[in-house]
Design a protein around this motif. Sequence first.
Motif, PDB file in Angstrom:
ATOM      1  N   LYS A 743       0.836  -1.210   0.000  1.00 19.81           N
ATOM      2  CA  LYS A 743       0.000   0.000   0.000  1.00 19.81           C
ATOM      3  C   LYS A 743       0.870   1.258   0.000  1.00 19.81           C
ATOM      4  O   LYS A 743       0.425   2.335   0.371  1.00 19.81           O
ATOM      5  N   MET A 744       2.131   1.091  -0.421  1.00 20.45           N
ATOM      6  CA  MET A 744       3.068   2.218  -0.395  1.00 20.45           C
ATOM      7  C   MET A 744       3.550   2.562  -1.807  1.00 20.45           C
ATOM      8  O   MET A 744       3.466   1.747  -2.723  1.00 20.45           O
ATOM      9  N   CYS A 745       4.048   3.785  -1.926  1.00 13.73           N
ATOM     10  CA  CYS A 745       4.641   4.215  -3.198  1.00 13.73           C
ATOM     11  C   CYS A 745       5.735   5.236  -2.896  1.00 13.73           C
ATOM     12  O   CYS A 745       5.926   5.619  -1.735  1.00 13.73           O
ATOM     13  N   LEU A 746       6.444   5.672  -3.921  1.00 16.29           N
ATOM     14  CA  LEU A 746       7.520   6.641  -3.729  1.00 16.29           C
ATOM     15  C   LEU A 746       7.034   8.049  -4.052  1.00 16.29           C
ATOM     16  O   LEU A 746       6.446   8.282  -5.104  1.00 16.29           O
ATOM     17  N   ALA A 747       7.286   8.966  -3.116  1.00 15.61           N
ATOM     18  CA  ALA A 747       7.033  10.387  -3.374  1.00 15.61           C
ATOM     19  C   ALA A 747       8.328  10.997  -3.904  1.00 15.61           C
ATOM     20  O   ALA A 747       9.406  10.767  -3.346  1.00 15.61           O
ATOM     21  N   VAL A 748       8.217  11.745  -4.988  1.00 13.06           N
ATOM     22  CA  VAL A 748       9.399  12.308  -5.656  1.00 13.06           C
ATOM     23  C   VAL A 748       9.419  13.820  -5.447  1.00 13.06           C
ATOM     24  O   VAL A 748       8.496  14.522  -5.855  1.00 13.06           O
ATOM     25  N   GLU A 749      10.476  14.300  -4.803  1.00 13.22           N
ATOM     26  CA  GLU A 749      10.634  15.750  -4.598  1.00 13.22           C
ATOM     27  C   GLU A 749      11.962  16.186  -5.222  1.00 13.22           C
ATOM     28  O   GLU A 749      13.031  15.774  -4.779  1.00 13.22           O
ATOM     29  N   VAL A 750      11.856  16.989  -6.268  1.00 14.92           N
ATOM     30  CA  VAL A 750      13.075  17.472  -6.939  1.00 14.92           C
ATOM     31  C   VAL A 750      13.591  18.682  -6.173  1.00 14.92           C
ATOM     32  O   VAL A 750      12.895  19.689  -6.050  1.00 14.92           O
ATOM     33  N   THR A 751      14.809  18.566  -5.635  1.00 13.94           N
ATOM     34  CA  THR A 751      15.385  19.664  -4.841  1.00 13.94           C
ATOM     35  C   THR A 751      15.978  20.730  -5.777  1.00 13.94           C
ATOM     36  O   THR A 751      15.943  20.603  -6.995  1.00 13.94           O
ATOM     37  N   LYS A 752      16.561  21.756  -5.174  1.00  8.23           N
ATOM     38  CA  LYS A 752      17.236  22.803  -5.956  1.00  8.23           C
ATOM     39  C   LYS A 752      18.751  22.649  -5.858  1.00  8.23           C
ATOM     40  O   LYS A 752      19.504  23.526  -6.260  1.00  8.23           O
ATOM     41  N   LYS A 753      19.193  21.503  -5.323  1.00  8.77           N
ATOM     42  CA  LYS A 753      20.621  21.334  -5.021  1.00  8.77           C
ATOM     43  C   LYS A 753      21.323  20.407  -6.017  1.00  8.77           C
ATOM     44  O   LYS A 753      20.708  19.542  -6.618  1.00  8.77           O
ATOM     45  N   THR A 754      22.644  20.593  -6.121  1.00  7.29           N
ATOM     46  CA  THR A 754      23.477  19.676  -6.885  1.00  7.29           C
ATOM     47  C   THR A 754      24.042  18.625  -5.935  1.00  7.29           C
ATOM     48  O   THR A 754      23.932  18.773  -4.703  1.00  7.29           O
ATOM     49  N   ARG A 755      24.681  17.622  -6.484  1.00  8.87           N
ATOM     50  CA  ARG A 755      25.223  16.536  -5.660  1.00  8.87           C
ATOM     51  C   ARG A 755      26.236  17.073  -4.643  1.00  8.87           C
ATOM     52  O   ARG A 755      26.277  16.631  -3.490  1.00  8.87           O
ATOM     53  N   GLU A 756      27.069  18.034  -5.072  1.00 11.06           N
ATOM     54  CA  GLU A 756      28.114  18.561  -4.188  1.00 11.06           C
ATOM     55  C   GLU A 756      27.537  19.300  -2.985  1.00 11.06           C
ATOM     56  O   GLU A 756      28.191  19.410  -1.946  1.00 11.06           O
ATOM     57  N   GLU A 757      26.316  19.813  -3.120  1.00 17.13           N
ATOM     58  CA  GLU A 757      25.701  20.584  -2.019  1.00 17.13           C
ATOM     59  C   GLU A 757      25.041  19.685  -0.980  1.00 17.13           C
ATOM     60  O   GLU A 757      24.623  20.155   0.073  1.00 17.13           O
ATOM     61  N   ILE A 758      24.924  18.403  -1.280  1.00 15.87           N
ATOM     62  CA  ILE A 758      24.310  17.462  -0.329  1.00 15.87           C
ATOM     63  C   ILE A 758      25.426  16.830   0.507  1.00 15.87           C
ATOM     64  O   ILE A 758      26.311  16.163  -0.026  1.00 15.87           O
ATOM     65  N   THR A 759      25.389  17.054   1.809  1.00 14.48           N
ATOM     66  CA  THR A 759      26.460  16.531   2.682  1.00 14.48           C
ATOM     67  C   THR A 759      25.974  15.442   3.633  1.00 14.48           C
ATOM     68  O   THR A 759      26.777  14.653   4.140  1.00 14.48           O
ATOM     69  N   PHE A 760      24.668  15.407   3.910  1.00 17.19           N
ATOM     70  CA  PHE A 760      24.132  14.385   4.815  1.00 17.19           C
ATOM     71  C   PHE A 760      22.919  13.721   4.182  1.00 17.19           C
ATOM     72  O   PHE A 760      22.152  14.377   3.466  1.00 17.19           O
ATOM     73  N   PRO A 761      22.722  12.435   4.449  1.00 19.30           N
ATOM     74  CA  PRO A 761      21.498  11.790   3.939  1.00 19.30           C
ATOM     75  C   PRO A 761      20.272  12.358   4.650  1.00 19.30           C
ATOM     76  O   PRO A 761      20.382  12.886   5.762  1.00 19.30           O
ATOM     77  N   PRO A 762      19.076  12.252   4.054  1.00 18.55           N
ATOM     78  CA  PRO A 762      17.870  12.775   4.710  1.00 18.55           C
ATOM     79  C   PRO A 762      17.461  11.889   5.899  1.00 18.55           C
ATOM     80  O   PRO A 762      17.933  10.749   6.011  1.00 18.55           O
ATOM     81  N   ARG A 763      16.598  12.403   6.737  1.00 16.13           N
ATOM     82  CA  ARG A 763      16.125  11.603   7.883  1.00 16.13           C
ATOM     83  C   ARG A 763      15.316  10.400   7.400  1.00 16.13           C
ATOM     84  O   ARG A 763      15.313   9.355   8.034  1.00 16.13           O
TER      85      ARG A 763
END
Length: 856
Positions: A743-763
């Motif tokens: 009963k689950m699916c994936l929610a897709v949220e396109v951020t405004k960041k590039t790969r280099e700007e991501i330093t930690f995984p999300p919660r």
Amino acid sequence: MGTALTCDRVLLTLIPVCLQVKEAKVTEVQINVAREHYRPAAERASLLYFILSDLGKINPIYQFSLKAFNGVFEKAIERAPPSDDTQKRVINLTDQITYSVYMYTAQGLFERDKLIFLAQVAFQVIPAKLFSLSGKEVNPAELDFLLRLPSKAGVTSPVDFLQNQGWGAVKALSEMEEFKNLESDIEGSAKRWKRFVEMEAPENEVFPMDWKNKSALQKLCVLRCLRPDRMTYAIRKFVEEKMGRKYVEGRSIDLAEVYKESSPSTPLFFILSPGVDPLKDVEALGEALLNFTIDNGKIHNVSLGQGQEVVAEQAMEVAAAEGHWVILQNIHLVARWLDSLEKLVEQHSQGSHPEYRLFMSAEPAPTPESHIIPQGLLDNSIKITSEPPTGMCANLHGALDLFSQETLEQCSKDTEFRCILFALCYFHAAVAERRRFGTQGWNRSYPFNNGDLTVSVNVLQNYLEANPKVPWDDLRYLFGEIMYGGHITDDWDRRLCRTYLSEYVRAEMLDGEVALAPGFMIPPRLDYQAYHEYIDDNLPGESPHLYGLHPNAEMGFLTVTSERLFRTVLELQPKESEAAGGTGTSREEQVKTVLDEILGQLPEAFNMEELMAKAKEKTPYTVVALQECERMNILTHEIRRSLKELDLGLQGELTITSEMEDLSNALFYDSVPESWTRYAYPSLLSLATWYADLLLRIRELEVWTTDFVLPAAVWLAGFFNPQSFLTAIMQSTARKKQWPLDKMCLAVEVTKKTREEITFPPREGSYVHGLFMEGARWDIPSGSIADARMKELTPEMPVILLRAIPVDRMDTINIYECPVYKTRTRGPTYVWTFNLKTKEKAAKWVLAGVALLLET
């Protein structure tokens, strides 16, 4: 005295004999000199025959016998303009032989293969004519670069008008002496080069700076780096410059002229395309020449299928005796009878009535392995390709030609019938012509034909007569799911077909408010001839917009076409020219260099026991990482094993097997060996780029398996099986929140960041990167899909946040369901569906073929 007289007689007899011997020796010398004068013409003919023989590697239906070639050769000698000047006569012969062979061959080639044949002739026949300004013959290394397009991996383009891959090719080309200043010139005069690169047809323009003085072949090398999409036009221009305009003029086949070359022993063989029937042309020719028609029994038409073999045999027997014509249609449908047919053709080739003719038609096999037409039938036949018209204008007129004024007048709901019929004609033309855009047009190619349209119009008339109101939904369902949808096997293609009909066939069309294409409205109620005139007067010029696609789709299609052209020509090059490969080293040495380089960089296999021990907690993410390491080990083991085996073979310690030969060929042609792809992931990259990508995948796994902590942003394209990671996101959330997985699916949220700007995984969930959009682009300020920028074929997406949510919380408003594929092949490489935000109708993006790709 008697003896003296005898001696005198012998002497008198010997004198003329000696004189004759002397004359014979002089004549022999003269013949040898004359023969040497004519040698260039003979060499040209020989070379052309071997080029012809190689065409079977493109498609096995392209078979040509030496006997048929000799006939063309002899007629070319007769047609060559005479001259008292031997040198001029040889030039005339050489040109006539080349052109006659081209015309004979081209009539039996599909359009997509004609340019391959011309390029092959140009690159092999005229190297001696090709001189650079310095007076030197063209460097084979330049031709090798043009055909291969090597590119430096891991470089970043310093200019905004070139993608990284194009800049990598510029850097590779700059390593050659003649091009050493290319890289610095482009950087130093970026504005001039940008103007040149962004021109509509740069192949017809003057090159910037001193590059305008380069040879034709050198300009082709530069252009292939900068504008690969224009290379088919550039090659056509190159052939025109070096061989003459007559080789590139688009000519329709004159069946009456081709018929003159036929005989009872030389049948005509039509190579078919979907939706094409040459029967009308043959019947029209028969009536014009000999008053032969199907009705008067002089033309025997047999559509082959189960039980028709006997009918065909009887028809051939009668026709051979009485001088009739026989048309055997679709002989590829009777595989078991083809050997018998071959014997019958041979049997009737002698002693038959002089007016007896045999016409055959067949579709080419989809793969070389499934080719079944006997070589004997193909060798001695005059082959003619029969292809549908190209372009929206020709296809729309062609669709309308299936009907008449009587058709328009046969329905009581006159306005509705005419409106919908015209829309159906446009729809038919659009779905047929959309095939030329490759997988961005349709995931798979479908044999839509005229029967689909005529049956749809019959159904339309019946439903309009049977219902008081127009049953719009029923009609769209019948057309989209049954008539045309009956051919369709891919769900995304089915959606596309439905979307076309929902845009073209709707109630608003009766008020003239429906645009079939930008600037092309549904016409008002008109008579039959007036519809044809409306098309000529109002249809915009040919463009991907007519099919709902972005103009970039044309660029993508042309780029893929040019890649196929150069790859095919490279593989058709004679082995001796390959051996040099433009580098002065032998073929074996080049293979050995590539082999040593790959083995030298190949990391050791992952130690699965250590990794299993290290991964104490078997989370869904950990399981995915371990599975990927296992699959990577299988692939690297096969690479190492096969390369070491080939190395021993090259050293003479092992006998070279067919598998080792295939591997060696792949290494030489810079393509990924088939024995590796069996264990690998889908990819369209060349071997060098593929291997660089493989090492990056291994590095990514090494980092992840150090402590099994999920990376800050995961490279989705780096997985053998991306679906397993996307499923792991849902499994992880399901365990944490005790939600049912189904009963689950994936929610897709396109951020405004590039790969280099991501330093930690999300919660919760995971950041992913490495996706590219084809057909449109992601607009960061508005956070939605937007029209692609010109010449940006696959812009990279920002980092995407994927989270698992219950299905009932999925946002469905202002959403485009975007398929995600591993490669441009689409179809079987489907991964997932991402719901992306859109401010425009989702139908726009469906028609534009918008998708996300994990590899460009």
